[in-house]
Scaffold this motif. Structure first.
Motif, PDB file in Angstrom:
ATOM      1  N   VAL A 269      -5.130   4.263  -6.471  1.00  0.00           N
ATOM      2  CA  VAL A 269      -5.830   4.412  -5.193  1.00  0.00           C
ATOM      3  C   VAL A 269      -5.225   5.571  -4.405  1.00  0.00           C
ATOM      4  N   ARG A 270      -6.091   6.360  -3.752  1.00  0.00           N
ATOM      5  CA  ARG A 270      -5.638   7.525  -3.014  1.00  0.00           C
ATOM      6  C   ARG A 270      -5.083   7.170  -1.631  1.00  0.00           C
ATOM      7  N   SER A 271      -5.606   6.110  -1.023  1.00  0.00           N
ATOM      8  CA  SER A 271      -5.128   5.688   0.294  1.00  0.00           C
ATOM      9  C   SER A 271      -4.485   4.313   0.166  1.00  0.00           C
ATOM     10  N   ARG A 272      -3.858   3.873   1.223  1.00  0.00           N
ATOM     11  CA  ARG A 272      -3.156   2.588   1.168  1.00  0.00           C
ATOM     12  C   ARG A 272      -4.154   1.433   1.112  1.00  0.00           C
ATOM     13  N   PRO A 273      -3.989   0.511   0.174  1.00  0.00           N
ATOM     14  CA  PRO A 273      -4.869  -0.663   0.147  1.00  0.00           C
ATOM     15  C   PRO A 273      -4.686  -1.481   1.425  1.00  0.00           C
ATOM     16  N   ILE A 274      -5.776  -2.080   1.876  1.00  0.00           N
ATOM     17  CA  ILE A 274      -5.749  -2.901   3.094  1.00  0.00           C
ATOM     18  C   ILE A 274      -6.090  -4.338   2.713  1.00  0.00           C
ATOM     19  N   ILE A 275      -5.290  -5.288   3.165  1.00  0.00           N
ATOM     20  CA  ILE A 275      -5.598  -6.700   2.957  1.00  0.00           C
ATOM     21  C   ILE A 275      -5.718  -7.386   4.313  1.00  0.00           C
ATOM     22  N   GLU A 276      -6.579  -8.405   4.365  1.00  0.00           N
ATOM     23  CA  GLU A 276      -6.751  -9.217   5.569  1.00  0.00           C
ATOM     24  C   GLU A 276      -7.021 -10.659   5.155  1.00  0.00           C
ATOM     25  N   ASP A 277      -6.365 -11.600   5.811  1.00  0.00           N
ATOM     26  CA  ASP A 277      -6.560 -13.027   5.536  1.00  0.00           C
ATOM     27  C   ASP A 277      -6.332 -13.338   4.061  1.00  0.00           C
ATOM     28  N   CYS A 278      -5.295 -12.773   3.491  1.00  0.00           N
ATOM     29  CA  CYS A 278      -4.975 -12.979   2.078  1.00  0.00           C
ATOM     30  C   CYS A 278      -3.668 -13.751   1.935  1.00  0.00           C
ATOM     31  N   GLY A 279      -3.447 -14.312   0.754  1.00  0.00           N
ATOM     32  CA  GLY A 279      -2.209 -15.020   0.475  1.00  0.00           C
ATOM     33  C   GLY A 279      -1.954 -15.079  -1.022  1.00  0.00           C
ATOM     34  N   GLY A 280      -0.693 -14.870  -1.415  1.00  0.00           N
ATOM     35  CA  GLY A 280      -0.349 -14.947  -2.829  1.00  0.00           C
ATOM     36  C   GLY A 280      -0.943 -13.829  -3.665  1.00  0.00           C
ATOM     37  N   VAL A 281      -1.151 -12.649  -3.059  1.00  0.00           N
ATOM     38  CA  VAL A 281      -1.699 -11.522  -3.819  1.00  0.00           C
ATOM     39  C   VAL A 281      -0.558 -10.593  -4.228  1.00  0.00           C
ATOM     40  N   ARG A 282      -0.694 -10.019  -5.439  1.00  0.00           N
ATOM     41  CA  ARG A 282       0.353  -9.155  -5.980  1.00  0.00           C
ATOM     42  C   ARG A 282      -0.267  -7.839  -6.458  1.00  0.00           C
ATOM     43  N   PHE A 283       0.572  -6.791  -6.524  1.00  0.00           N
ATOM     44  CA  PHE A 283       0.043  -5.471  -6.821  1.00  0.00           C
ATOM     45  C   PHE A 283       0.879  -4.771  -7.889  1.00  0.00           C
ATOM     46  N   GLY A 284       0.169  -4.042  -8.762  1.00  0.00           N
ATOM     47  CA  GLY A 284       0.797  -3.248  -9.797  1.00  0.00           C
ATOM     48  C   GLY A 284      -0.034  -2.005 -10.066  1.00  0.00           C
ATOM     49  N   PRO A 285       0.397  -1.133 -11.004  1.00  0.00           N
ATOM     50  CA  PRO A 285      -0.323   0.110 -11.294  1.00  0.00           C
ATOM     51  C   PRO A 285      -1.498  -0.103 -12.245  1.00  0.00           C
ATOM     52  N   TYR A 286      -2.412   0.838 -12.219  1.00  0.00           N
ATOM     53  CA  TYR A 286      -3.660   0.816 -13.003  1.00  0.00           C
ATOM     54  C   TYR A 286      -3.373   0.637 -14.491  1.00  0.00           C
ATOM     55  N   ARG A 287      -4.126  -0.270 -15.166  1.00  0.00           N
ATOM     56  CA  ARG A 287      -3.864  -0.619 -16.571  1.00  0.00           C
ATOM     57  C   ARG A 287      -5.166  -0.715 -17.365  1.00  0.00           C
ATOM     58  N   PHE A 288      -6.048   0.254 -17.226  1.00  0.00           N
ATOM     59  CA  PHE A 288      -7.342   0.207 -17.920  1.00  0.00           C
ATOM     60  C   PHE A 288      -7.585   1.537 -18.624  1.00  0.00           C
ATOM     61  N   SER A 289      -8.115   1.450 -19.834  1.00  0.00           N
ATOM     62  CA  SER A 289      -8.348   2.654 -20.615  1.00  0.00           C
ATOM     63  C   SER A 289      -9.613   2.509 -21.449  1.00  0.00           C
ATOM     64  N   TYR A 290     -10.277   3.627 -21.695  1.00  0.00           N
ATOM     65  CA  TYR A 290     -11.382   3.705 -22.654  1.00  0.00           C
ATOM     66  C   TYR A 290     -11.617   5.193 -22.923  1.00  0.00           C
ATOM     67  N   PRO A 324       4.635 -11.768   4.123  1.00  0.00           N
ATOM     68  CA  PRO A 324       4.798 -12.781   3.063  1.00  0.00           C
ATOM     69  C   PRO A 324       3.522 -12.979   2.256  1.00  0.00           C
ATOM     70  N   ASN A 325       2.450 -12.296   2.621  1.00  0.00           N
ATOM     71  CA  ASN A 325       1.155 -12.535   1.984  1.00  0.00           C
ATOM     72  C   ASN A 325       0.951 -11.745   0.696  1.00  0.00           C
ATOM     73  N   TRP A 326       1.811 -10.730   0.446  1.00  0.00           N
ATOM     74  CA  TRP A 326       1.669  -9.936  -0.770  1.00  0.00           C
ATOM     75  C   TRP A 326       3.043  -9.511  -1.277  1.00  0.00           C
ATOM     76  N   CYS A 327       3.088  -9.137  -2.551  1.00  0.00           N
ATOM     77  CA  CYS A 327       4.322  -8.623  -3.138  1.00  0.00           C
ATOM     78  C   CYS A 327       3.965  -7.745  -4.338  1.00  0.00           C
ATOM     79  N   LEU A 328       4.956  -7.051  -4.872  1.00  0.00           N
ATOM     80  CA  LEU A 328       4.768  -6.270  -6.087  1.00  0.00           C
ATOM     81  C   LEU A 328       4.933  -7.169  -7.307  1.00  0.00           C
ATOM     82  N   ILE A 329       4.179  -6.883  -8.352  1.00  0.00           N
ATOM     83  CA  ILE A 329       4.326  -7.616  -9.607  1.00  0.00           C
ATOM     84  C   ILE A 329       5.554  -7.068 -10.332  1.00  0.00           C
TER      85      ILE A 329
END
Length: 350
Positions: A269-290, A324-329
């Motif tokens: 993502v080029r800009s910062r992801p935005i979360i609202e009213d979330c819980g237990g969400v985690r973030f990592g780098p892009y992992r898709f190929s074709y 506390p609503n998000w963290c890195l994987i």
């Protein structure tokens, strides 16, 4: 009694020490990467103070204009008041555009505070309009678009705004997409970008796997449960609402997430992801190929790894400490890169 084997005592300690050193190396590398990303996006000296000064003076000017209109001894004729209200509306829109253009370097607190100020100005304008022109209710000129797409509340911008990065205003229900499926594996190809490849919707899916190859302009995701979604580059924005127990692998210029629970996001993502009213969400780098995805990412200006997948803004967490609503994987828990080159399209009823 036989003596204990000294090797058996030291072996576990040596292994533990090795693991500890490896973990410290990973943490040091992650810290260096994130620090480098922050430094690259750091504004020139004085940029922040200049923006805050401009924002504050413009805000005060708009408030002064509103006060002047409402403090008149007699209410002005609606035909006279309307041009003044339109002028104030334009000033608010201009201020919002300035905020979007400078959002990439603003600290989270200043960004949220500025957004709230603009929201307050819009509310004050609507209230003034209802008093001065009661027979014909005035509405802020962008209000209908904001109602259709909550992401329009804040158009995050790159350093130079691009037309392709604008958030779409079309209603989600009217866009083509995949809806109301359960337990299905669905593959959709958009290998040629044209006017038909605009907005795409994933809605009301349960326990599905979705693979979207090729480029699209915008993606809406609504009410997904226990799904896995893999998507090629999105030229504009992604809006996600009401998801639980899912895994998303997405590439886009802008991503906004509402009401996500226990869900993992792997992003480019080029800009910062935005979360609202979330819980237990985690973030990592892009992992898709074709086959062809690298070219598509480059053509979409998403080939560069910005590190923004780890720079998440929680708009419902105003404190200076980590939300506390998000963290890195943890790196050892990252999913393997999924290659969908061999998957053929099996869904064309959009």
């Amino acid at each position: 009694m036989e003596d204990k084997n000294p090797t058996s005592e030291t072996e576990p300690d040596a292994q533990t020490h090795k693991k500890h050193l490896a973990m410290l190396d990973r943490l040091a590398n992650l810290h260096q990467t994130r620090s480098s990303t922050r430094n690259q996006s750091k504004p020139e000296p004085g940029s922040l103070s200049s923006f805050l000064s401009l924002f504050s003076s413009t805000k005060l000017s708009i408030e002064s204009d509103l006060t002047r209109l409402l403090s008149s001894d007699s209410k002005p004729d609606p035909a006279v008041a309307k041009p003044d209200l339109d002028k104030i509306s334009t000033s608010i829109s201009d201020l919002e555009r300035v905020l979007a253009q400078n959002s990439y370097f603003l600290p989270s607190y200043e960004l949220r505070s500025s957004l709230k100020s603009i929201s307050d100005l819009k509310g004050a304008l609507e209230k003034a309009s209802s008093e001065l022109i009661p027979r014909k209710k005035f509405s802020f000129k962008n209000k209908s678009a904001l109602r259709k797409d909550p992401a329009e509340l804040f158009k995050q911008s790159e350093e130079k705004p691009q037309s392709d990065a604008n958030l779409p205003t079309k209603e989600i229900k009217s866009s083509p997409g995949i809806r109301s499926k359960k337990g299905a594996v669905l593959v959709k190809n958009f290998r040629v970008l044209d006017e038909g490849n605009g907005e795409f919707t994933l809605s009301d899916l349960d326990s599905c796997e979705v693979y979207i190859k090729g480029r699209i302009r915008a993606l809406f995701i609504n009410r997904l449960t226990n799904c896995r979604v893999f998507c090629g580059p999105v030229l504009g924005s992604i809006l996600i609402e009401e998801v639980r127990g899912c895994l998303f692998v997405l590439a886009s210029h802008q991503i906004r997430i509402h009401q996500a629970k226990e869900t993992d996001f792997y992003l480019r993502v080029r800009s910062r992801p935005i979360i609202e009213d979330c819980g237990g969400v985690r973030f990592g780098p892009y992992r898709f190929s074709y086959e062809g995805v690298d070219d598509e990412l480059r053509e979409s200006r998403l080939d560069e790894e910005t590190g923004n997948w780890g720079n998440v803004d929680d708009f419902k967490w105003l404190r200076a400490v980590q939300s506390p609503n998000w963290c890195l994987i943890p790196e050892e828990e990252w999913v393997d890169t999924v290659n969908a080159s061999e998957l053929e399209e099996n869904f064309d009823d959009c």
